[in-house]
Design a protein around this motif. Sequence first.
Motif, PDB file in Angstrom:
ATOM      1  N   ARG A   1     -25.839 -11.271 -25.953  1.00 49.31           N
ATOM      2  CA  ARG A   1     -26.047 -10.888 -24.671  1.00 49.31           C
ATOM      3  C   ARG A   1     -26.293  -9.858 -24.060  1.00 49.31           C
ATOM      4  NH1 ARG A   1     -21.377 -14.523 -21.858  1.00 49.31           N
ATOM      5  NH2 ARG A   1     -21.060 -16.316 -23.472  1.00 49.31           N
TER       6      ARG A   1
ATOM      7  N   LEU B   1     -20.444 -11.137 -29.161  1.00 48.20           N
ATOM      8  CA  LEU B   1     -21.023 -11.451 -27.515  1.00 48.20           C
ATOM      9  C   LEU B   1     -21.980 -10.469 -27.413  1.00 48.20           C
ATOM     10  CD1 LEU B   1     -18.892 -12.664 -24.930  1.00 48.20           C
ATOM     11  CD2 LEU B   1     -20.237 -10.514 -24.612  1.00 48.20           C
TER      12      LEU B   1
ATOM     13  N   ILE C   1     -13.040 -13.181 -19.762  1.00 46.07           N
ATOM     14  CA  ILE C   1     -12.844 -14.763 -19.829  1.00 46.07           C
ATOM     15  C   ILE C   1     -12.887 -15.310 -20.980  1.00 46.07           C
ATOM     16  CG2 ILE C   1     -13.205 -16.761 -18.201  1.00 46.07           C
ATOM     17  CD1 ILE C   1     -13.579 -14.973 -15.915  1.00 46.07           C
ATOM     18  N   ASP C   2     -14.318 -15.435 -21.511  1.00 51.84           N
ATOM     19  CA  ASP C   2     -14.874 -16.021 -22.708  1.00 51.84           C
ATOM     20  C   ASP C   2     -14.128 -15.596 -24.007  1.00 51.84           C
ATOM     21  OD1 ASP C   2     -16.590 -17.233 -20.853  1.00 51.84           O
ATOM     22  OD2 ASP C   2     -18.259 -16.089 -21.771  1.00 51.84           O
ATOM     23  N   LEU C   3     -13.638 -14.162 -24.142  1.00 54.63           N
ATOM     24  CA  LEU C   3     -12.947 -13.612 -25.089  1.00 54.63           C
ATOM     25  C   LEU C   3     -11.597 -13.498 -24.924  1.00 54.63           C
ATOM     26  CD1 LEU C   3     -15.674 -11.123 -26.739  1.00 54.63           C
ATOM     27  CD2 LEU C   3     -15.134 -13.841 -27.266  1.00 54.63           C
ATOM     28  N   GLY C   4     -11.137 -13.654 -23.566  1.00 54.97           N
ATOM     29  CA  GLY C   4      -9.750 -13.582 -23.284  1.00 54.97           C
ATOM     30  C   GLY C   4      -9.375 -12.181 -23.368  1.00 54.97           C
TER      31      GLY C   4
ATOM     32  N   ARG D   1     -17.075 -10.096 -17.230  1.00 54.25           N
ATOM     33  CA  ARG D   1     -16.640 -11.261 -17.054  1.00 54.25           C
ATOM     34  C   ARG D   1     -16.500 -12.246 -18.089  1.00 54.25           C
ATOM     35  NH1 ARG D   1     -19.913 -13.032 -13.466  1.00 54.25           N
ATOM     36  NH2 ARG D   1     -19.396 -11.636 -11.878  1.00 54.25           N
ATOM     37  N   ALA D   2     -17.626 -12.316 -19.074  1.00 52.84           N
ATOM     38  CA  ALA D   2     -17.489 -12.804 -20.244  1.00 52.84           C
ATOM     39  C   ALA D   2     -16.616 -12.300 -21.372  1.00 52.84           C
ATOM     40  CB  ALA D   2     -19.073 -12.795 -21.028  1.00 52.84           C
TER      41      ALA D   2
ATOM     42  N   ALA E   1     -15.840 -10.703 -32.536  1.00 50.48           N
ATOM     43  CA  ALA E   1     -16.203 -11.676 -31.568  1.00 50.48           C
ATOM     44  C   ALA E   1     -16.664 -10.831 -30.586  1.00 50.48           C
ATOM     45  CB  ALA E   1     -15.007 -12.246 -31.205  1.00 50.48           C
TER      46      ALA E   1
ATOM     47  N   ASP F   1     -21.585  -9.811 -15.100  1.00 51.36           N
ATOM     48  CA  ASP F   1     -21.480 -10.978 -16.217  1.00 51.36           C
ATOM     49  C   ASP F   1     -21.225 -10.842 -17.466  1.00 51.36           C
ATOM     50  OD1 ASP F   1     -23.940  -9.849 -16.353  1.00 51.36           O
ATOM     51  OD2 ASP F   1     -24.858 -11.394 -17.514  1.00 51.36           O
TER      52      ASP F   1
END
Length: 65
Positions: free
Chosen positions: A23, A19, A49-52, A45-46, A15, A42
Amino acid sequence: MDFAPTEEQALLRGAVAGLLSARYAFSDRVAASRAEPGFRPDIWRALAIDLGLAGMAVTEAAGGL
């Protein structure tokens, strides 16, 4: 000792790698490291937040992973 990653570790690695490859190319990382603040907010943050990933540092009892 068995140093092979567990299934969860392999999924997490995949994962994060996915990412970053989608990106944040290597040339982007080099450029970000040479500019202020030295990273791309950014992307952090991804990851958080996106991957936790931020939740990994918190116990499940406290709402983390």
